[in-house]
Design an enzyme around this catalytic site. Structure first.
Site, mmCIF file in Angstrom:
data_model
loop_
_atom_site.group_PDB
_atom_site.id
_atom_site.type_symbol
_atom_site.label_atom_id
_atom_site.label_comp_id
_atom_site.label_asym_id
_atom_site.label_seq_id
_atom_site.Cartn_x
_atom_site.Cartn_y
_atom_site.Cartn_z
ATOM 1 N N ASN A 194 -7.266 12.114 -6.861
ATOM 2 C CA ASN A 194 -6.131 11.374 -7.414
ATOM 3 C C ASN A 194 -6.418 10.735 -8.765
ATOM 4 O OD1 ASN A 194 -7.631 10.042 -5.191
ATOM 5 N ND2 ASN A 194 -6.669 8.198 -5.988
ATOM 6 N N ALA B 254 5.651 13.461 0.440
ATOM 7 C CA ALA B 254 6.783 13.870 -0.392
ATOM 8 C C ALA B 254 6.820 13.179 -1.750
ATOM 9 C CB ALA B 254 8.085 13.589 0.358
ATOM 10 N N HIS B 255 6.294 11.957 -1.819
ATOM 11 C CA HIS B 255 6.608 11.162 -3.012
ATOM 12 C C HIS B 255 5.791 11.509 -4.252
ATOM 13 C CE1 HIS B 255 3.345 8.024 -3.284
ATOM 14 N NE2 HIS B 255 3.156 8.365 -2.029
ATOM 15 N N THR C 257 11.070 7.405 16.234
ATOM 16 C CA THR C 257 12.303 8.102 15.848
ATOM 17 C C THR C 257 12.132 8.737 14.477
ATOM 18 O OG1 THR C 257 13.608 6.550 17.125
ATOM 19 C CG2 THR C 257 14.774 7.780 15.403
ATOM 20 N N CYS D 202 -3.369 2.687 -6.184
ATOM 21 C CA CYS D 202 -3.486 2.055 -4.874
ATOM 22 C C CYS D 202 -4.532 0.953 -4.892
ATOM 23 C CB CYS D 202 -3.854 3.099 -3.825
ATOM 24 S SG CYS D 202 -2.855 4.559 -3.955
ATOM 25 N N GLN E 35 -2.241 15.078 -3.531
ATOM 26 C CA GLN E 35 -2.049 15.281 -4.973
ATOM 27 C C GLN E 35 -1.895 16.750 -5.336
ATOM 28 O OE1 GLN E 35 -1.712 13.152 -7.489
ATOM 29 N NE2 GLN E 35 -2.224 11.219 -6.510
HETATM 30 C C1 LIG Z 1 -5.285 11.828 -2.641
HETATM 31 C C2 LIG Z 1 -4.357 10.872 -1.983
HETATM 32 N N1 LIG Z 1 -4.412 10.713 -0.650
HETATM 33 C C3 LIG Z 1 -3.592 9.883 -0.014
HETATM 34 C C4 LIG Z 1 -2.652 9.146 -0.685
HETATM 35 C C5 LIG Z 1 -1.756 8.214 0.072
HETATM 36 O O1 LIG Z 1 -0.502 8.799 0.219
HETATM 37 P P1 LIG Z 1 0.756 7.985 0.720
HETATM 38 O O2 LIG Z 1 1.162 7.140 -0.436
HETATM 39 O O3 LIG Z 1 1.768 9.027 1.059
HETATM 40 O O4 LIG Z 1 0.359 7.187 1.902
HETATM 41 C C6 LIG Z 1 -2.544 9.266 -2.067
HETATM 42 C C7 LIG Z 1 -1.587 8.445 -2.832
HETATM 43 O O5 LIG Z 1 -1.920 7.854 -3.832
HETATM 44 C C8 LIG Z 1 -3.419 10.149 -2.739
HETATM 45 O O6 LIG Z 1 -3.376 10.313 -4.057
#
Ligand SMILES: Cc1ncc(COP(=O)(O)O)c(C=O)c1O
Length: 382
Positions: free
Chosen positions: A157, A206-207, A245, A329, A185
């Site tokens: 990421n 999805a995001h 759900t 994050c 990613q």
């Molecule tokens: C490599 C990786 N794994 C996991 C995640 C976490 O994903 P989510 O935001 O869908 O929990 C991310 C999000 O930044 C990511 O880049």
């Protein structure tokens, strides 16, 4: 004020078509019902939408619909994969890497703790090689007879560096260890085929691909069947692997996003690569170190460190560019990126690391504006 979004690796805007279909699955006039309601047509229609979406999302990664378990996102998928597999064992060994997302690292750290019923698992954290990559040889050397799971990401990421998962799966072909891949990613950025890659489990969301936040999936191989123990109990949804759900609107949004990706993946890859390379060309002479791999890298990522400037001040001064220092994050922490540190980038350069990530809606004008902003700010700061 001009503000340019270059943080597509953190999240992407939802595509219009995705927002439209989601809206059609919320209100009384729409397909709003509980897909688990078996006693009326409303429920059947919602179930139909969810199952059709399952086929589409499965197709995105070359899986079959019965191999898709809906989750709330890649974090949950990673937790379900690691805890759900290891619950089947009393002890054993996990291989992962020191540059995984925290959703893997923290889950592995938890599996190490002695508070677990049976006293914890051993974890080997592979360090990236001098190219910033984890390679099959390292996995082969770390394997033990009691290795239960290997968990490695497809696309890092922070860097965008791509792991050769297929070679790693070959190393495991005569071993009982399962292979899990965090592809959060990678989906929507690269072509993915779980069978060709040889993975047993894959996390997606999805995001990062113009779908909504809060929906993801875990691919769980069906033949031979991989046994995942549920981590969220109650109701036995998702073939007993994940209760709760189902969020029909999120799920159909995910599927629409997947459809759009599948229609246009080659074009999108070329678009991202062209813009990413244009950005690099515009800044490479500015006293900058490229942290991302030159070739084995996702087409939309560029991670660099600028020399001779304080990273925090640089980022604050680039206020018209939405970029990320390290992983979004972890943005609450001011410690230098653990990924850049693992690559051997010195502290001051690791602090000055910036991740640019382009996407579907980025234009050449955005990139040219970014280049001129970077030049202006560097001149002022140095
Ligand atoms: C490599 C990786 N794994 C996991 C995640 C976490 O994903 P989510 O935001 O869908 O929990 C991310 C999000 O930044 C990511 O880049």
């Amino acid at each position: 004020m001009n503000l340019v979004y270059l943080d597509y690796a953190a999240t992407t805007p939802v595509a219009e078509e995705v927002a439209d279909i989601m809206a059609q699955h919320l209100t009384l006039e729409g397909n709003f019902a509980n897909p688990a309601s078996r006693s009326h047509r409303f429920g059947w229609q919602a179930e139909e939408a969810v199952e059709s979406a399952r086929i589409t999302v499965a197709k995105l990664i070359g899986a079959s619909n019965r191999e898709i378990v809906w989750t709330s996102g890649a974090t949950e998928s990673n937790n379900l994969a690691i805890k759900g597999i290891l619950e089947g064992f009393e002890s054993g060994h996990i291989i992962t890497s020191s540059i995984e997302h925290k959703a893997i690292l923290d889950t592995c750290a938890y599996m190490e703790t002695s508070s677990l019923k049976h006293g914890g698992f051993d974890v080997t954290y592979l360090e990236p090689n001098e190219e910033g990559l984890i390679i099959a040889d390292q996995v082969s050397q770390a394997l033990r007879p009691d290795t239960r799971l290997v968990s490695l990401m497809l696309v890092n990421n922070e860097l965008g560096n791509v792991t050769d998962i297929k070679s790693i799966s070959k190393v495991l072909s005569n071993h009982e260890a399962l292979l899990h891949c965090d592809a959060a990613q990678g989906t929507g950025k690269l072509a993915i085929d779980v069978t060709d890659m040889g993975v047993d489990l894959m996390s997606i969301c999805a995001h990062k691909m113009y779908g909504p936040k809060g929906i993801g999936a875990l691919y769980v191989r069906k033949a031979p069947e991989v046994k995942v123990h549920q981590q969220i109990h109650g109701g036995g949804h998702e073939r007993g692997m994940r209760s709760g759900t189902l969020a029909t609107h999120q799920i159909v949004g995910f599927a629409k996003a997947a459809d759009l990706v599948m229609e246009n993946l080659d074009v999108e890859i070329a678009h991202n690569r062209q813009l990413r390379d244009r950005l690099w060309l515009g800044i490479e002479e500015l006293g900058v170190q490229r942290n991302s791999h030159e070739t084995q890298c996702s087409p939309n990522h560029l991670n660099v460190s600028f020399t001779g400037v304080d990273g925090e001040i640089l980022l604050a001064s680039l206020a018209q560019l939405a970029v990320s220092s390290g992983s979004a994050c972890n943005s609450a922490s001011v410690a230098p990126s653990y990924v850049l540190k693992a690559l051997g980038v010195p502290d001051e350069l690791a602090h000055a690391g910036i991740r640019f990530s382009v996407g579907r809606y980025t234009t050449e004008d955005d990139i040219d504006f970014a280049i001129s902003e970077i030049k202006r700010v560097l001149l002022a700061l140095r």
